[in-house]
Design an enzyme around this catalytic site. Sequence first.
Site, PDB file in Angstrom:
ATOM      1  CB  SER A  51      21.407 -13.055 -17.557  1.00 46.28           C
ATOM      2  OG  SER A  51      21.820 -13.893 -18.611  1.00 46.28           O
TER       3      SER A  51
HETATM    4  N1  SAH Z   1      22.320 -12.656 -22.671  1.00 53.00           N
HETATM    5  C1  SAH Z   1      20.988 -13.149 -22.879  1.00 53.00           C
HETATM    6  C2  SAH Z   1      20.661 -14.299 -21.982  1.00 53.00           C
HETATM    7  C3  SAH Z   1      21.088 -15.522 -22.596  1.00 53.00           C
HETATM    8  S1  SAH Z   1      20.624 -17.061 -21.897  1.00 53.00           S
HETATM    9  C4  SAH Z   1      19.949 -12.075 -22.741  1.00 53.00           C
HETATM   10  O1  SAH Z   1      20.261 -10.924 -22.461  1.00 53.00           O
HETATM   11  O2  SAH Z   1      18.796 -12.426 -22.968  1.00 53.00           O
HETATM   12  C5  SAH Z   1      21.880 -17.996 -22.672  1.00 53.00           C
HETATM   13  C6  SAH Z   1      21.751 -18.144 -24.165  1.00 53.00           C
HETATM   14  O3  SAH Z   1      22.893 -18.862 -24.593  1.00 53.00           O
HETATM   15  C7  SAH Z   1      20.537 -18.942 -24.639  1.00 53.00           C
HETATM   16  O4  SAH Z   1      19.798 -18.189 -25.544  1.00 53.00           O
HETATM   17  C8  SAH Z   1      21.161 -20.164 -25.303  1.00 53.00           C
HETATM   18  O5  SAH Z   1      20.445 -20.623 -26.438  1.00 53.00           O
HETATM   19  C9  SAH Z   1      22.519 -19.628 -25.713  1.00 53.00           C
HETATM   20  N2  SAH Z   1      23.546 -20.618 -25.964  1.00 53.00           N
HETATM   21  C10 SAH Z   1      23.804 -21.784 -25.315  1.00 53.00           C
HETATM   22  N3  SAH Z   1      24.836 -22.423 -25.871  1.00 53.00           N
HETATM   23  C11 SAH Z   1      25.278 -21.641 -26.901  1.00 53.00           C
HETATM   24  C12 SAH Z   1      26.308 -21.766 -27.879  1.00 53.00           C
HETATM   25  N4  SAH Z   1      27.130 -22.819 -27.925  1.00 53.00           N
HETATM   26  N5  SAH Z   1      26.456 -20.761 -28.774  1.00 53.00           N
HETATM   27  C13 SAH Z   1      25.649 -19.672 -28.770  1.00 53.00           C
HETATM   28  N6  SAH Z   1      24.635 -19.510 -27.878  1.00 53.00           N
HETATM   29  C14 SAH Z   1      24.452 -20.485 -26.962  1.00 53.00           C
END
Ligand code: SAH
Length: 206
Positions: A51
């Site tokens: 993000s």
């Molecule tokens: N906070 C992260 C960015 C995450 S992007 C960082 O610092 O890198 C969003 C993430 O949410 C992705 O990896 C995606 O696979 C995950 N995601 C999407 N739906 C989800 C769910 N139901 N449960 C857990 N993770 C999920």
Amino acid sequence: MIDRLREYGIHDEAVLSAIGGVERHSFVDQALASRAYEDVALPIGHEQTISRPTVVATMLAAVIAPMKSDVRKRAKVLEIGTGCGWQAAVMARLFGEVYSVERIRGLHENARKNLAPLRLANVRLAFGDGREGLPQVAPFDAIVIAAAGMELPEALMHQMAIGARLIAPVGGEEQALHLVERTSEDDWRVTVLEGARFVPLREGTA
Ligand code: SAH
């Protein structure tokens, strides 16, 4: 990057110092490391992105706003969407205990590798569908969701402590950050904040 966050309007010193204390370049592919301190989302594999720092700072500042620093340092918090683990590392510097759930096995394992050298004793990574939360660990003092669902996940609303805050992007093509405060056993106050652009919150695991 911290100057940019200040210019953007982030004034919470705890959030600024937590973000400043984690090397974002060590969470992305080497080929992207030179861009790690720009305010952009970067690919982390499996069609997901790390993000934008301003967005993470906004979300963290919103959930900790009512917390005194001693309360914050003891707080038990949940992140949904570990991705590469960067935000979990930032949260580890702010809160007492951090739980982070990821639904894509490869990212979950990669986050574990990325976080290992930091030796953060207060971060627990879980593999699973974060929409279910972690009932065995709840209630949480704050919940941050890093992926956008079409609605706020019901199970997570019930895993908030009374007085806790949750922040999540909601929507499909058009998204907005929603800030939720649990005001009693049966009441939640929802405030819609600015627009957002996150990867989708998906069902199940992969
Ligand atoms: N906070 C992260 C960015 C995450 S992007 C960082 O610092 O890198 C969003 C993430 O949410 C992705 O990896 C995606 O696979 C995950 N995601 C999407 N739906 C989800 C769910 N139901 N449960 C857990 N993770 C999920």
